[in-house]
Design a protein around this motif. Structure first.
Motif, PDB file in Angstrom:
ATOM      1  N   ARG A  87       7.930 -17.031  -6.766  1.00 17.41           N
ATOM      2  CA  ARG A  87       7.229 -17.682  -5.995  1.00 17.41           C
ATOM      3  C   ARG A  87       6.092 -16.457  -5.603  1.00 17.41           C
ATOM      4  N   THR A  88       6.346 -15.659  -5.411  1.00 13.85           N
ATOM      5  CA  THR A  88       5.414 -14.609  -4.398  1.00 13.85           C
ATOM      6  C   THR A  88       3.936 -14.091  -5.207  1.00 13.85           C
ATOM      7  N   GLN A  89       3.411 -13.964  -5.358  1.00 16.96           N
ATOM      8  CA  GLN A  89       2.442 -12.495  -6.140  1.00 16.96           C
ATOM      9  C   GLN A  89       2.384 -11.431  -5.671  1.00 16.96           C
ATOM     10  N   PHE A  90       2.423 -10.223  -6.151  1.00 22.25           N
ATOM     11  CA  PHE A  90       2.519  -9.447  -6.249  1.00 22.25           C
ATOM     12  C   PHE A  90       0.997  -8.555  -6.221  1.00 22.25           C
ATOM     13  N   VAL A  91       0.940  -7.886  -5.012  1.00 23.27           N
ATOM     14  CA  VAL A  91      -0.565  -7.203  -5.517  1.00 23.27           C
ATOM     15  C   VAL A  91      -0.229  -5.765  -5.153  1.00 23.27           C
ATOM     16  N   SER A  92       0.030  -3.723  -5.784  1.00 21.63           N
ATOM     17  CA  SER A  92       0.459  -3.124  -5.074  1.00 21.63           C
ATOM     18  C   SER A  92      -0.592  -2.305  -5.817  1.00 21.63           C
ATOM     19  N   PHE A  93      -1.437  -1.616  -4.384  1.00 24.92           N
ATOM     20  CA  PHE A  93      -2.150  -0.637  -4.461  1.00 24.92           C
ATOM     21  C   PHE A  93      -1.210   0.868  -4.076  1.00 24.92           C
ATOM     22  N   TRP A  94      -2.182   1.780  -5.471  1.00 26.22           N
ATOM     23  CA  TRP A  94      -1.001   2.821  -5.795  1.00 26.22           C
ATOM     24  C   TRP A  94      -2.096   3.997  -5.710  1.00 26.22           C
ATOM     25  N   SER A  95      -1.853   4.845  -5.109  1.00 28.20           N
ATOM     26  CA  SER A  95      -3.153   6.273  -4.514  1.00 28.20           C
ATOM     27  C   SER A  95      -2.769   7.315  -6.801  1.00 28.20           C
ATOM     28  N   LEU A 134      -3.703  10.483  -5.457  1.00 25.20           N
ATOM     29  CA  LEU A 134      -3.643  11.148  -4.540  1.00 25.20           C
ATOM     30  C   LEU A 134      -2.628  11.003  -3.666  1.00 25.20           C
ATOM     31  N   ASP A 135      -1.612  10.377  -3.776  1.00 24.37           N
ATOM     32  CA  ASP A 135      -0.875  10.209  -2.468  1.00 24.37           C
ATOM     33  C   ASP A 135       0.889  11.135  -1.749  1.00 24.37           C
ATOM     34  N   HIS A 136       0.839  11.691  -1.498  1.00 30.52           N
ATOM     35  CA  HIS A 136       1.600  13.383  -1.544  1.00 30.52           C
ATOM     36  C   HIS A 136       2.851  12.458  -1.255  1.00 30.52           C
ATOM     37  N   LEU A 137       3.034  11.269  -0.927  1.00 33.60           N
ATOM     38  CA  LEU A 137       4.584  10.568  -0.289  1.00 33.60           C
ATOM     39  C   LEU A 137       5.709  10.038  -1.240  1.00 33.60           C
ATOM     40  N   MET A 138       4.660   9.817  -2.959  1.00 35.30           N
ATOM     41  CA  MET A 138       5.383   9.541  -3.672  1.00 35.30           C
ATOM     42  C   MET A 138       5.231  10.049  -5.123  1.00 35.30           C
ATOM     43  N   ASP A 139       6.798  10.360  -5.245  1.00 36.48           N
ATOM     44  CA  ASP A 139       6.980  11.411  -6.655  1.00 36.48           C
ATOM     45  C   ASP A 139       8.482  10.702  -6.891  1.00 36.48           C
ATOM     46  N   PRO A 140       8.052   9.974  -7.966  1.00 32.04           N
ATOM     47  CA  PRO A 140       6.714  10.309  -9.134  1.00 32.04           C
ATOM     48  C   PRO A 140       5.323   9.481  -8.123  1.00 32.04           C
ATOM     49  N   LEU A 141       3.584   9.540  -8.664  1.00 29.83           N
ATOM     50  CA  LEU A 141       3.575   8.228  -8.128  1.00 29.83           C
ATOM     51  C   LEU A 141       3.657   6.863  -8.561  1.00 29.83           C
ATOM     52  N   GLU A 142       3.748   6.434  -9.572  1.00 29.06           N
ATOM     53  CA  GLU A 142       3.860   5.415 -10.074  1.00 29.06           C
ATOM     54  C   GLU A 142       4.547   4.553  -9.690  1.00 29.06           C
ATOM     55  N   THR A 143       5.941   4.864  -8.640  1.00 25.92           N
ATOM     56  CA  THR A 143       6.511   4.826  -7.946  1.00 25.92           C
ATOM     57  C   THR A 143       5.840   2.912  -7.024  1.00 25.92           C
ATOM     58  N   ALA A 144       5.078   3.518  -6.658  1.00 22.69           N
ATOM     59  CA  ALA A 144       3.909   2.916  -6.068  1.00 22.69           C
ATOM     60  C   ALA A 144       4.012   1.789  -6.602  1.00 22.69           C
ATOM     61  N   CYS A 145       4.211   1.222  -7.958  1.00 23.01           N
ATOM     62  CA  CYS A 145       3.403   0.709  -8.842  1.00 23.01           C
ATOM     63  C   CYS A 145       4.982  -0.763  -9.126  1.00 23.01           C
ATOM     64  N   LEU A 172       0.292  -1.115   0.031  1.00 27.98           N
ATOM     65  CA  LEU A 172       0.076   0.309   0.185  1.00 27.98           C
ATOM     66  C   LEU A 172       0.515   1.301  -0.116  1.00 27.98           C
ATOM     67  N   GLY A 173       0.765   1.866  -0.817  1.00 28.78           N
ATOM     68  CA  GLY A 173       1.817   3.244  -1.059  1.00 28.78           C
ATOM     69  C   GLY A 173       3.301   3.086  -0.836  1.00 28.78           C
ATOM     70  N   THR A 174       3.602   1.723  -1.403  1.00 32.79           N
ATOM     71  CA  THR A 174       5.001   1.623  -1.458  1.00 32.79           C
ATOM     72  C   THR A 174       5.762   2.035  -2.420  1.00 32.79           C
TER      73      THR A 174
END
Length: 288
Positions: free
Chosen positions: A212-220, A222-233, A172-174
Motif C-alpha cells: 500500500r505504500t507509494q515509493f518516490v526515489s530520487f536518483w542523481s 552524478l551520484d558517486h556512490l551508486m554503481d550503476p547510477l540506476e540502482t537508485a531507482c 534519496l540515493g538509495t
C-alpha cells in the motif's frame, strides 16, 4: 538542476584527490564535486549535534471519552532516516524546509553506527513508527530515507508489513538494486548487504502483492556512490513507484539541495486515491 559557480576555489583540491580522472571531468561534475566537499566539511561540523536521539514531540491521544478526531487536512508525521555512518544532523536543512511548508510533526531517527544488519534496523524502525503513530494519533507516516536509510525503510515496508503504517516512502540515493562502489569496505556486514545479489537485495526483488505504500526515489546522474547510477531507482512490478532524476547533484547533496527539497515536498503531497495515483516503475520525472 543548476549549482552556483563554486568549483574554482576547489580545483587544486580536486586535482589532488582525482589526479588521473580530472582531464575527463565535465564542468558539471567539477561543480558537483566542489559542492560535495563543501557539504562534507559542513556536515563534519554539525555531526556532533546529531549524535544523540532528539527529544520526542507530540502527545498521546486523550482517553476515549474525550478523544477528538484529527482534522481531515492534518498531514502525516514525517520520519527522516539517515544513511551509513551518519546521523540525523544531515537533515537539518530539509527539516527546516518541510516545517516552513506546513509539516507540523517531523522526527529524525538515529540508528547505531554499529548496526550490522538491515533487517534488525528495519525492525527497530518499525517499533519507532508504531510509537510515533500511537503518540500522534496518526495511522500512517511518511518516511524520507537517505542512502542506506532508504533501504532500511523499504525493507520495513516491503518485508515486515510496514506498508500498513507508511503512506509514502521517499528515498534519496538509495541502492535499491545494490551498489558495487568501494569494494574495500566489504569487511563491514551492512556494506555486503548493499551489494548486488546479496540476500537482502534478493528479498526486495521478491513478490510484494498489495503493497500500500507509494515509493518516490530520487536518483542523481552524478551520484558517486551508486554503481550503476540506476540502482537508485525502484524497479519492481508490484510497487507503486516514481523515479525522479536529479541532474548535477552528488550523493551528499541530495538531502541538502533546495531544489531536491522542493521535489520531496511535492512527492509527500501526492495523495494516493487508487492504483493510478502514481505511475508504476519505469516512468520518471526530472529535477533540473
Amino acid at each position: 538542476m543548476k549549482v552556483t559557480e563554486a568549483a574554482s576555489p576547489f580545483l587544486p583540491l580536486c586535482q589532488r584527490l582525482f589526479p588521473t580522472k580530472l582531464a575527463g571531468l565535465s564542468m558539471a561534475l567539477l561543480k558537483a564535486t566542489a559542492l560535495e566537499l563543501a557539504i562534507l566539511a559542513g556536515h563534519l561540523l554539525l555531526y556532533p549535534s546529531g549524535i544523540t536521539q532528539e527529544r520526542r514531540t507530540g502527545h498521546p491521544l486523550p482517553p476515549p471519552d474525550v478523544a477528538t478526531e484529527l482534522p481531515t487536512e492534518a498531514k502525516p508525521p514525517v520520519v527522516l532516516l539517515h544513511g551509513f555512518i551518519d546521523n540525523r544532523s544531515v537533515f537539518l536543512l530539509l527539516r527546516r524546509n518541510l516545517a516552513q511548508h506546513g509539516r507540523q510533526h517531523i522526527e529524525s531517527l538515529n540508528y547505531s553506527p554499529l548496526t550490522c544488519d538491515i533487517r534488525t534496523a528495519a525492525e527497530l524502525l518499525g517499533r519507532h513508527v508504531e510509537e510515533i503513530c500511537e503518540r500522534t494519533g496518526h495511522e500512517r507516516v511518511d518516511i524520507v530515507g537517505h542512502s542506506l536509510g532508504g533501504l532500511i525503510a523499504r525493507y520495513y515496508v516491503q518485508c515486515l508489513g510496514g506498508d500498513s503504517h507508511v503512506r509514502t516512502l521517499v528515498t534519496l540515493g538509495t541502492p535499491h538494486s545494490g551498489t558495487r562502489v568501494a569494494p574495500l569496505m566489504n569487511a563491514h556486514p551492512i556494506v555486503r548487504q548493499m551489494r548486488p545479489g546479496s540476500a537482502v537485495i534478493e528479498e526486495l526483488t521478491g513478490p510484494a502483492p498489495g503493497c500500500r505504500t507509494q515509493f518516490v526515489s530520487f536518483w542523481s546522474d552524478l551520484d558517486h556512490l551508486m554503481d550503476p547510477l540506476e540502482t537508485a531507482c525502484v524497479e519492481h512490478p508490484d510497487l507503486l513507484a516514481q523515479n525522479v532524476r536529479v541532474s548535477g547533484v552528488g550523493h551528499l547533496a541530495l538531502p541538502v539541495h533546495p531544489a531536491v527539497a522542493t521535489g520531496i515536498r511535492q512527492a509527500l503531497d501526492i495523495e494516493v486515491s487508487g492504483p493510478r495515483a502514481v505511475s508504476r516503475t519505469g516512468g520518471g520525472l526530472t529535477v533540473a
